[in-house]
Design a protein around this motif. Structure first.
Motif, PDB file in Angstrom:
ATOM      1  N   ALA A  14       0.775  -0.944  -0.015  1.00 52.94           N
ATOM      2  CA  ALA A  14       0.052  -0.108   0.042  1.00 52.94           C
ATOM      3  C   ALA A  14       0.998   1.139   0.067  1.00 52.94           C
ATOM      4  N   PHE A  15       2.175   1.212   0.625  1.00 54.47           N
ATOM      5  CA  PHE A  15       2.923   2.410   0.760  1.00 54.47           C
ATOM      6  C   PHE A  15       3.483   2.583  -0.636  1.00 54.47           C
ATOM      7  N   ASP A  16       3.847   1.439  -1.180  1.00 53.60           N
ATOM      8  CA  ASP A  16       4.802   1.595  -2.536  1.00 53.60           C
ATOM      9  C   ASP A  16       3.508   2.046  -3.828  1.00 53.60           C
ATOM     10  N   ALA A  17       2.203   1.997  -3.288  1.00 56.80           N
ATOM     11  CA  ALA A  17       1.310   2.325  -4.278  1.00 56.80           C
ATOM     12  C   ALA A  17       0.936   3.959  -4.235  1.00 56.80           C
ATOM     13  N   ILE A  18       1.509   4.560  -3.269  1.00 50.18           N
ATOM     14  CA  ILE A  18       1.104   5.836  -2.929  1.00 50.18           C
ATOM     15  C   ILE A  18       1.486   6.680  -4.320  1.00 50.18           C
ATOM     16  N   PRO A  19       2.482   6.804  -4.716  1.00 48.01           N
ATOM     17  CA  PRO A  19       2.839   7.822  -5.759  1.00 48.01           C
ATOM     18  C   PRO A  19       1.853   7.275  -7.032  1.00 48.01           C
ATOM     19  N   PRO A  20       1.972   6.020  -7.581  1.00 51.49           N
ATOM     20  CA  PRO A  20       0.987   6.031  -8.672  1.00 51.49           C
ATOM     21  C   PRO A  20      -0.602   6.360  -8.488  1.00 51.49           C
ATOM     22  N   ALA A  21      -0.914   6.166  -7.162  1.00 49.14           N
ATOM     23  CA  ALA A  21      -2.413   6.344  -6.861  1.00 49.14           C
ATOM     24  C   ALA A  21      -2.685   7.780  -6.976  1.00 49.14           C
ATOM     25  N   VAL A  22      -1.691   8.617  -6.317  1.00 48.16           N
ATOM     26  CA  VAL A  22      -1.971   9.933  -6.147  1.00 48.16           C
ATOM     27  C   VAL A  22      -1.862  10.570  -7.573  1.00 48.16           C
ATOM     28  N   LEU A  23      -0.629  10.091  -8.475  1.00 46.66           N
ATOM     29  CA  LEU A  23      -0.675  10.711  -9.737  1.00 46.66           C
ATOM     30  C   LEU A  23      -2.204  10.258 -10.638  1.00 46.66           C
ATOM     31  N   VAL A  24      -2.413   9.301 -10.580  1.00 48.82           N
ATOM     32  CA  VAL A  24      -3.845   8.853 -11.229  1.00 48.82           C
ATOM     33  C   VAL A  24      -4.737   9.758 -10.733  1.00 48.82           C
ATOM     34  N   ALA A  25      -5.131   9.713  -9.445  1.00 48.64           N
ATOM     35  CA  ALA A  25      -5.878  10.828  -9.089  1.00 48.64           C
ATOM     36  C   ALA A  25      -5.922  12.041  -9.483  1.00 48.64           C
ATOM     37  N   VAL A  26      -5.030  12.679  -9.527  1.00 46.12           N
ATOM     38  CA  VAL A  26      -4.979  13.937  -9.819  1.00 46.12           C
ATOM     39  C   VAL A  26      -5.233  14.247 -11.475  1.00 46.12           C
ATOM     40  N   PHE A  44       2.176  12.479 -16.388  1.00 46.49           N
ATOM     41  CA  PHE A  44       1.921  11.703 -15.028  1.00 46.49           C
ATOM     42  C   PHE A  44       1.653  10.273 -15.596  1.00 46.49           C
ATOM     43  N   VAL A  83       3.706   7.278 -14.000  1.00 43.30           N
ATOM     44  CA  VAL A  83       3.029   5.981 -13.351  1.00 43.30           C
ATOM     45  C   VAL A  83       3.465   4.759 -13.812  1.00 43.30           C
ATOM     46  N   THR A 109      -4.309  -0.662  -8.383  1.00 45.37           N
ATOM     47  CA  THR A 109      -4.159   0.695  -8.024  1.00 45.37           C
ATOM     48  C   THR A 109      -4.500   1.593  -8.890  1.00 45.37           C
ATOM     49  N   ALA A 139      -8.029   4.016  -8.627  1.00 42.76           N
ATOM     50  CA  ALA A 139      -7.833   5.483  -8.281  1.00 42.76           C
ATOM     51  C   ALA A 139      -8.451   6.112  -9.405  1.00 42.76           C
ATOM     52  N   SER A 176     -11.607   8.711  -8.678  1.00 45.91           N
ATOM     53  CA  SER A 176     -11.281  10.070  -8.988  1.00 45.91           C
ATOM     54  C   SER A 176     -12.179  10.790  -9.813  1.00 45.91           C
ATOM     55  N   ALA A 221      -7.207   8.793  -4.506  1.00 46.16           N
ATOM     56  CA  ALA A 221      -5.745   8.247  -3.814  1.00 46.16           C
ATOM     57  C   ALA A 221      -6.173   7.052  -2.800  1.00 46.16           C
ATOM     58  N   LEU A 270      -5.073   3.265  -2.661  1.00 46.31           N
ATOM     59  CA  LEU A 270      -4.192   2.560  -1.809  1.00 46.31           C
ATOM     60  C   LEU A 270      -4.983   1.217  -1.240  1.00 46.31           C
ATOM     61  N   ALA A 318      -4.702  -1.298  -3.456  1.00 43.96           N
ATOM     62  CA  ALA A 318      -3.294  -2.188  -3.427  1.00 43.96           C
ATOM     63  C   ALA A 318      -3.305  -3.088  -2.399  1.00 43.96           C
TER      64      ALA A 318
END
Lengths: 98, 236
Positions: A41-53, B171, B175, B187, B191, B195, B212, B216, B219
């Motif tokens: 889950a920690f490793d997934a933070i960057p791609p999850a945030v990038l996609v959400a944006v 982005f 990714v 993930t 997401a 979103s 986000a 998570l 994942a």
């Protein structure tokens, strides 16, 4: 050369939370033992945030943007960063003219 | 090894990364200018924050007036990985004074962190090596982003050149660089859908948090279905 107050507040906030993440390790070192699941889950933070944006721009704007996003994703499987940006930008300009 | 030699070594290790960041910096400055940020604001952000991915995400969210909470929240989420990175590098900074640690870590980024980890395997890290990497790397980012903002402001409406889509494409490429197979797929799917739906039904800036957190959760769920043998292998 302008420096808007609200923009400065946002920048200072960004700086504060970023610095916090960078020095947190000094306190945590040697004490952090994540389970494999938590690590994933920690490793997934960057791609999850990038996609959400970018999801609103890629999926909820119009078909030229969605099409260009698909092409960029395809390009991303084999091309370097800037080439992917070029493919995406050219694709969206082309598809918007259709 | 003298202090100067160590600093020079840091410089020779970092320069390829600094060169690779030149076009990215120019692009960042141009996109920030398109969102109405002044070159001075771009410079101040680079000097105080110095986190490429988080800066790109923040500028994508930027509007007038600035959605301060969404920007800070997105920055915190994207940079959360630094906690693990600094926890890993901290025990290797034995030759640093407390002040050098606090100053040095201010500019810890993916690239110089990775190079320092590599260096620490063969030699003890010195402050000279660390700052020999950081000073040119940060200077390069500040120069190129500010230059991009100055030139970018003169380019006019970015939509005409498709430049408004450059973020999305960038982005997507980023990714891909974080791709780790099946878990990343779930993930990204979770997401993206969460979103886009939140954006349509609730509106910005809530799509960032909703997307986000859904990513998570996906994942975490996907990693739980990983074969047990594999999970044990990761642990040992």
């Amino acid at each position: 050369m302008t420096l808007d107050t609200l923009n400065l507040v946002a920048i200072l906030g960004m700086a504060a939370v970023t610095y916090l993440t960078r020095i947190a390790g000094l306190a945590l070192a040697g004490r952090l033992d994540l389970s494999p699941r938590a690590q994933a889950a920690f490793d997934a933070i960057p791609p999850a945030v990038l996609v959400a944006v970018i999801a609103p721009s890629a999926l909820a704007t119009g078909w030229p943007e969605t099409g260009a996003a698909l092409l960029a994703a395809l390009a991303a499987t084999r091309l370097p960063l800037l080439a992917v940006v070029a493919v995406g930008v050219l694709a969206v300009v082309g598809l918007r003219m259709v | 090894m003298s202090v100067l030699d160590d600093a020079r070594l840091g410089f020779s290790d970092i320069w390829p990364a600094a060169v690779a960041a030149v076009p990215i910096g120019l692009l960042f400055g141009a996109l920030a200018a398109a969102k109405g940020l002044s070159p001075l604001e771009v410079f101040v952000m680079g000097a105080l924050v110095f986190a490429g991915g988080a800066q790109f995400a923040a500028v994508e969210l930027w509007a007038s007036p600035a959605p301060v909470f969404a920007i800070i929240f997105s920055t915190l989420l994207i940079n959360a990985r630094h906690v693990l990175m600094s926890a890993s590098i901290a025990p290797k900074l034995g030759r640093f004074s407390p002040a050098q640690k606090l100053m040095g870590l201010y500019y810890m980024a993916d690239e110089n962190w990775a190079l320092a980890e590599k260096r620490a395997r063969v030699r003890q890290l010195t402050p000279a090596y660390w700052f020999g990497m950081i000073v040119p790397f940060v200077s390069c980012w500040l120069m190129t982003t500010t230059m991009g903002a100055t030139v970018g402001a003169a380019m006019g409406d970015p939509r005409n050149l498709g430049a408004d889509f450059a973020f999305t494409a960038l982005f997507i490429a980023l990714v891909a660089s974080f791709w780790k197979g099946r878990v990343t797929f779930w993930t990204v799917a979770a997401a993206g859908i969460a979103s886009a739906l939140t954006y349509k039904l609730v509106g910005p800036p809530w799509h960032v948090a909703a997307g986000a957190l859904s990513g998570l959760l996906a994942a975490w769920l996907a990693a739980g279905t990983e074969p047990a043998v594999l999970a044990e292998g990761v642990k040992s």
